[in-house]
Design a protein around this motif. Sequence first.
Motif, PDB file in Angstrom:
ATOM      1  N   LEU A  23       0.823  -1.207   0.000  1.00  0.00           N
ATOM      2  CA  LEU A  23       0.000   0.000   0.000  1.00  0.00           C
ATOM      3  C   LEU A  23       0.860   1.262   0.000  1.00  0.00           C
ATOM      4  O   LEU A  23       0.573   2.224  -0.722  1.00  0.00           O
ATOM      5  CB  LEU A  23      -0.929   0.008   1.213  1.00  0.00           C
ATOM      6  N   MET A  24       1.928   1.264   0.787  1.00  0.00           N
ATOM      7  CA  MET A  24       2.806   2.432   0.851  1.00  0.00           C
ATOM      8  C   MET A  24       3.548   2.631  -0.469  1.00  0.00           C
ATOM      9  O   MET A  24       3.768   3.763  -0.902  1.00  0.00           O
ATOM     10  CB  MET A  24       3.804   2.293   2.007  1.00  0.00           C
ATOM     11  N   ARG A  25       3.945   1.534  -1.107  1.00  0.00           N
ATOM     12  CA  ARG A  25       4.613   1.609  -2.397  1.00  0.00           C
ATOM     13  C   ARG A  25       3.677   2.239  -3.433  1.00  0.00           C
ATOM     14  O   ARG A  25       4.085   3.097  -4.216  1.00  0.00           O
ATOM     15  CB  ARG A  25       5.038   0.211  -2.834  1.00  0.00           C
ATOM     16  N   GLY A  26       2.427   1.812  -3.426  1.00  0.00           N
ATOM     17  CA  GLY A  26       1.449   2.390  -4.342  1.00  0.00           C
ATOM     18  C   GLY A  26       1.196   3.863  -4.069  1.00  0.00           C
ATOM     19  O   GLY A  26       1.078   4.660  -4.997  1.00  0.00           O
ATOM     20  N   LEU A  27       1.141   4.220  -2.794  1.00  0.00           N
ATOM     21  CA  LEU A  27       0.951   5.620  -2.426  1.00  0.00           C
ATOM     22  C   LEU A  27       2.144   6.464  -2.882  1.00  0.00           C
ATOM     23  O   LEU A  27       1.973   7.562  -3.424  1.00  0.00           O
ATOM     24  CB  LEU A  27       0.768   5.750  -0.910  1.00  0.00           C
ATOM     25  N   GLY A  28       3.354   5.947  -2.702  1.00  0.00           N
ATOM     26  CA  GLY A  28       4.558   6.670  -3.118  1.00  0.00           C
ATOM     27  C   GLY A  28       4.620   6.867  -4.624  1.00  0.00           C
ATOM     28  O   GLY A  28       4.962   7.947  -5.106  1.00  0.00           O
ATOM     29  N   SER A  29       4.288   5.829  -5.373  1.00  0.00           N
ATOM     30  CA  SER A  29       4.321   5.970  -6.829  1.00  0.00           C
ATOM     31  C   SER A  29       3.237   6.933  -7.303  1.00  0.00           C
ATOM     32  O   SER A  29       3.448   7.682  -8.257  1.00  0.00           O
ATOM     33  CB  SER A  29       4.188   4.608  -7.502  1.00  0.00           C
ATOM     34  N   GLY A  30       2.092   6.937  -6.642  1.00  0.00           N
ATOM     35  CA  GLY A  30       1.045   7.887  -6.997  1.00  0.00           C
ATOM     36  C   GLY A  30       1.465   9.329  -6.749  1.00  0.00           C
ATOM     37  O   GLY A  30       1.210  10.216  -7.567  1.00  0.00           O
ATOM     38  N   LEU A  31       2.131   9.555  -5.623  1.00  0.00           N
ATOM     39  CA  LEU A  31       2.622  10.908  -5.322  1.00  0.00           C
ATOM     40  C   LEU A  31       3.689  11.342  -6.323  1.00  0.00           C
ATOM     41  O   LEU A  31       3.729  12.496  -6.742  1.00  0.00           O
ATOM     42  CB  LEU A  31       3.180  10.961  -3.898  1.00  0.00           C
ATOM     43  N   LYS A  32       4.555  10.403  -6.713  1.00  0.00           N
ATOM     44  CA  LYS A  32       5.604  10.720  -7.692  1.00  0.00           C
ATOM     45  C   LYS A  32       4.987  11.103  -9.029  1.00  0.00           C
ATOM     46  O   LYS A  32       5.404  12.075  -9.653  1.00  0.00           O
ATOM     47  CB  LYS A  32       6.544   9.536  -7.867  1.00  0.00           C
ATOM     48  N   GLU A  33       3.986  10.345  -9.478  1.00  0.00           N
ATOM     49  CA  GLU A  33       3.309  10.668 -10.727  1.00  0.00           C
ATOM     50  C   GLU A  33       2.622  12.028 -10.650  1.00  0.00           C
ATOM     51  O   GLU A  33       2.649  12.796 -11.614  1.00  0.00           O
ATOM     52  CB  GLU A  33       2.281   9.595 -11.060  1.00  0.00           C
ATOM     53  N   PHE A  34       2.027  12.332  -9.510  1.00  0.00           N
ATOM     54  CA  PHE A  34       1.369  13.626  -9.330  1.00  0.00           C
ATOM     55  C   PHE A  34       2.381  14.767  -9.414  1.00  0.00           C
ATOM     56  O   PHE A  34       2.142  15.774 -10.092  1.00  0.00           O
ATOM     57  CB  PHE A  34       0.642  13.671  -7.988  1.00  0.00           C
ATOM     58  N   LYS A  35       3.522  14.612  -8.764  1.00  0.00           N
ATOM     59  CA  LYS A  35       4.565  15.651  -8.811  1.00  0.00           C
ATOM     60  C   LYS A  35       5.091  15.831 -10.231  1.00  0.00           C
ATOM     61  O   LYS A  35       5.300  16.954 -10.690  1.00  0.00           O
ATOM     62  CB  LYS A  35       5.712  15.292  -7.874  1.00  0.00           C
ATOM     63  N   ASP A  36       5.332  14.709 -10.926  1.00  0.00           N
ATOM     64  CA  ASP A  36       5.827  14.796 -12.294  1.00  0.00           C
ATOM     65  C   ASP A  36       4.820  15.498 -13.199  1.00  0.00           C
ATOM     66  O   ASP A  36       5.191  16.323 -14.038  1.00  0.00           O
ATOM     67  CB  ASP A  36       6.135  13.403 -12.848  1.00  0.00           C
ATOM     68  N   ALA A  37       3.549  15.185 -13.037  1.00  0.00           N
ATOM     69  CA  ALA A  37       2.509  15.812 -13.856  1.00  0.00           C
ATOM     70  C   ALA A  37       2.405  17.297 -13.563  1.00  0.00           C
ATOM     71  O   ALA A  37       2.215  18.107 -14.479  1.00  0.00           O
ATOM     72  CB  ALA A  37       1.177  15.129 -13.622  1.00  0.00           C
ATOM     73  N   SER A  38       2.545  17.685 -12.297  1.00  0.00           N
ATOM     74  CA  SER A  38       2.450  19.111 -11.970  1.00  0.00           C
ATOM     75  C   SER A  38       3.664  19.869 -12.490  1.00  0.00           C
ATOM     76  O   SER A  38       3.537  21.004 -12.949  1.00  0.00           O
ATOM     77  CB  SER A  38       2.290  19.309 -10.466  1.00  0.00           C
ATOM     78  N   LYS A  39       4.842  19.251 -12.471  1.00  0.00           N
ATOM     79  CA  LYS A  39       6.029  19.903 -13.042  1.00  0.00           C
ATOM     80  C   LYS A  39       5.880  20.045 -14.552  1.00  0.00           C
ATOM     81  O   LYS A  39       6.248  21.065 -15.126  1.00  0.00           O
ATOM     82  CB  LYS A  39       7.287  19.093 -12.724  1.00  0.00           C
ATOM     83  N   GLU A  40       5.353  19.022 -15.194  1.00  0.00           N
ATOM     84  CA  GLU A  40       5.148  19.062 -16.640  1.00  0.00           C
ATOM     85  C   GLU A  40       4.158  20.155 -17.008  1.00  0.00           C
ATOM     86  O   GLU A  40       4.354  20.870 -17.980  1.00  0.00           O
ATOM     87  CB  GLU A  40       4.635  17.703 -17.112  1.00  0.00           C
TER      88      GLU A  40
END
Length: 63
Positions: free
Chosen positions: A34-51
């Motif tokens: 669950l934590m791994r999934g949460l971390g990858s979701g946050l990473k994708e969100f940060k990448d999308a906001s930077k893009e």
Amino acid sequence: MSALFLPLAIGPWQIALIVIIVLLLFGGKKIPELMRGLGSGLKEFKDASKEEDTTDKKLDENK
């Protein structure tokens, strides 16, 4: 403390209670997944906001 922030005040007992409830609901083996999934979701969100920020800057430069 104002009434607006009162419900957001979380102390050590509340954190311990939340951890115990999560362990009971999901078990010890599911927590890392669950934590791994949460971390990858946050990473994708940060990448999308930077893009999005770089896209906005490019659009502003072309005006």
